[in-house]
Design an enzyme around this catalytic site. Structure first.
Site, PDB file in Angstrom:
ATOM      1  N   CYS A  98       0.861  -1.196   0.000  1.00 41.76           N
ATOM      2  CA  CYS A  98       0.000   0.000   0.000  1.00 41.76           C
ATOM      3  C   CYS A  98       0.887   1.232   0.000  1.00 41.76           C
ATOM      4  O   CYS A  98       1.655   1.447   0.924  1.00 41.76           O
ATOM      5  CB  CYS A  98      -0.918   0.025   1.215  1.00 41.76           C
ATOM      6  SG  CYS A  98      -1.840   1.586   1.341  1.00 41.76           S
ATOM      7  N   CYS A 117       0.247   3.624   3.011  1.00 39.52           N
ATOM      8  CA  CYS A 117       0.908   3.271   4.277  1.00 39.52           C
ATOM      9  C   CYS A 117       2.421   3.170   4.119  1.00 39.52           C
ATOM     10  O   CYS A 117       3.134   3.099   5.105  1.00 39.52           O
ATOM     11  CB  CYS A 117       0.407   1.930   4.804  1.00 39.52           C
ATOM     12  SG  CYS A 117      -1.324   1.887   5.232  1.00 39.52           S
ATOM     13  N   HIS A 130      -6.630   3.116   3.264  1.00 42.34           N
ATOM     14  CA  HIS A 130      -6.525   3.818   1.983  1.00 42.34           C
ATOM     15  C   HIS A 130      -7.369   3.113   0.927  1.00 42.34           C
ATOM     16  O   HIS A 130      -6.834   2.532  -0.026  1.00 42.34           O
ATOM     17  CB  HIS A 130      -5.057   3.899   1.529  1.00 42.34           C
ATOM     18  CG  HIS A 130      -4.185   4.579   2.535  1.00 42.34           C
ATOM     19  ND1 HIS A 130      -3.479   3.894   3.499  1.00 42.34           N
ATOM     20  CD2 HIS A 130      -3.965   5.901   2.754  1.00 42.34           C
ATOM     21  CE1 HIS A 130      -2.835   4.772   4.257  1.00 42.34           C
ATOM     22  NE2 HIS A 130      -3.116   5.985   3.840  1.00 42.34           N
TER      23      HIS A 130
HETATM   24 ZN   LIG Z   1      -2.743   1.892   3.495  1.00 48.48          ZN
END
Ligand SMILES: [Zn+2]
Length: 472
Positions: A125, A128, A145
């Protein structure tokens, strides 16, 4: 006492938000309170400027990453000035001094045998900046997200032996006060007991060039977290000047980090494990504040409920913004704040409250007291330990309780009337009001420094100041 305090470094892929402002003023109030108590204080803040998210945001904006982060570092400096922060340092993770420190931290952990290389495949991700495990993925997305696609990535990375630090971290977390509030310490202990997995601390430079090169391996750059966490000591001159501020404030002083509640894993675990690995003293205390919602919802552009901290200062002034953030938000729980509530607090407690009281007392003083009265006035010492429990709001409630009592005293005892019949008694009463106001202004100093200054100057010059909080 030597005391070190730092905020986390905001990640500069977007404009400063109200949560940054809360963290900044909390740290600033503590730094100021300690300095007033006679401590030697080093207060640091800055900006976190590497990583994929920033690289992509810069590309999207059609800018070079360095130009992009220069712009945002400027925005955060602007907020810092708008809020009247008294920080001693502003560290940017693109600063060569920091780059050298992050590389030295890497070398130390590597020398300890805590860094190894392995091939890693997984879903990544970008939001992150981390690989997501099976249980962290919901409906094929990162729940934090949901708008970002997870990327399937397979590459060779360096890993940090986090799993080796389980026992040592539990030892570190044993002491109450190492995390505030207490319930987050319990949360951290439970997280560690659940088992720690080694985490990746590098990326392939071919895929991501916007990072600090790994010492001795030009094909890898550091994972942004590993790089950024070292700022807490690079800002003190470590390692180049390890005998200077680093020794004075980190090794021989007490250290406090202020962070948001989502940071426990990074600040109290990963960073502490890195320090243990590098044989550097752990952070004494990490204080975690809550988040701010507006009208019961997360602030977002689409909802139109975003409270921009720079706008807040532009409308109400520096000290009024600090007042709102410190008194009308919980220091540790999530809080709700709306533009309506801000206006109400401002009018009730600043315009009609403190501002009116100052005008009332100083009008009486200017008309009835002489400079001799002021210079011989006995002022009360400031109680400096009031912030040791981080209850900014309660400390300010106490100041406003003093102010209310003083206001009631004037209304009930009418020194303005007494002075007409009994000048000596009236003067004594007014002097007592000024003494009270002096105490209130002194107590305000860590929270609303320029208001405090203005009131103290008005008392010293025995002159009613300009309207402190004009009606808006
Ligand atoms: Zn994330």
């Amino acid at each position: 006492m030597n005391r070190y305090i730092t905020t986390t470094l905001p990640y500069v892929n977007a404009d400063p938000h109200i949560g940054h402002a809360q963290e900044f003023v909390q740290a600033d109030a503590l730094a100021r309170a300690w300095r007033l108590a006679g401590d030697d204080v080093f207060f640091s803040t800055g900006t976190d400027e590497h990583g994929q998210k920033i690289y992509e945001a810069a590309q999207k904006a059609g800018q070079e990453p360095q130009a992009y982060v220069d712009h945002y570092a400027g925005e955060f400096k602007r907020l810092k000035e708008a809020l009247g922060l008294s920080n001693d340092a502003f560290i940017r993770t693109t600063d060569p001094r920091h780059v050298a420190a992050a590389q030295e931290m890497w070398r130390r952990c590597a020398a300890k045998g805590d860094i190894y290389k392995k091939t890693y495949a997984g879903l990544y991700c970008v939001g992150c900046e981390a690989f997501k495990t099976e249980k962290e993925i919901i409906d094929g997305k990162c729940p934090l997200h949901p708008n970002a696609e997870l990327k399937e990535i397979s590459e060779e990375n360096y890993f940090f032996k986090f799993s080796d630090y389980q026992e040592k971290l539990l030892g570190y977390l044993e002491r109450p006060g190492v995390i505030i509030p207490e319930w987050r310490r319990i949360e951290a202990i439970n997280f560690v007991k659940g088992g720690l997995e080694d985490f990746s601390i590098s990326r392939e430079a071919a895929r991501l060039s916007w990072g600090i090169p790994v010492p001795g391996d030009e094909e890898q750059v550091m994972y942004v977290w590993f790089d950024a966490l070292t700022n807490y000591i690079s800002t003190l001159g470590w390692p180049a000047d390890a005998e200077g501020d680093f020794k004075r404030f980190w090794e021989e002083g007490t250290t406090l980090q202020v962070a948001g509640k989502d940071q426990v894993r990074f600040q109290s675990l990963m960073w502490q494990a890195m320090l243990l690995s590098a044989d550097i003293k752990n952070t004494d205390t990490v204080f975690y504040h809550g988040f701010i919602t507006s009208g019961g919802q997360k602030m977002s552009k689409s909802l139109g409920n975003v409270i921009n901290p720079l706008d807040l200062v532009a409308t109400y002034g520096t000290d009024a913004a600090r007042y709102i953030l410190l008194r009308h938000l919980s220091p540790v729980e999530d809080s709700d704040l709306t533009l309506e509530a801000i206006r109400e607090h401002y009018t009730a407690h600043l315009t009609n409250g403190l501002g009116n009281l100052v005008a009332r007392v100083m009008k009486l003083a200017e008309a009835n007291l002489g400079s001799d009265d002021i210079t011989t006035m006995e002022t009360q010492p400031l109680s400096a330990d009031s912030l040791d429990d981080f209850q900014f709001n309660k400390a300010m409630d106490l100041i406003w309780a003093h102010a209310t009592r003083l206001d009631e005293y004037i209304t009930n005892e009418k020194p303005f009337a007494v002075i007409k019949d009994d000048p000596e008694e009236g003067k004594k009463m007014i002097l007592s009001c000024v003494t009270q106001l002096h105490a209130i202004a002194s107590m305000l100093a860590p929270f609303m420094p320029s208001t405090s200054d203005t009131i103290l100057t008005a008392i010293r010059e025995n002159k009613k100041p300009e309207n402190l909080f004009p009606r808006i």
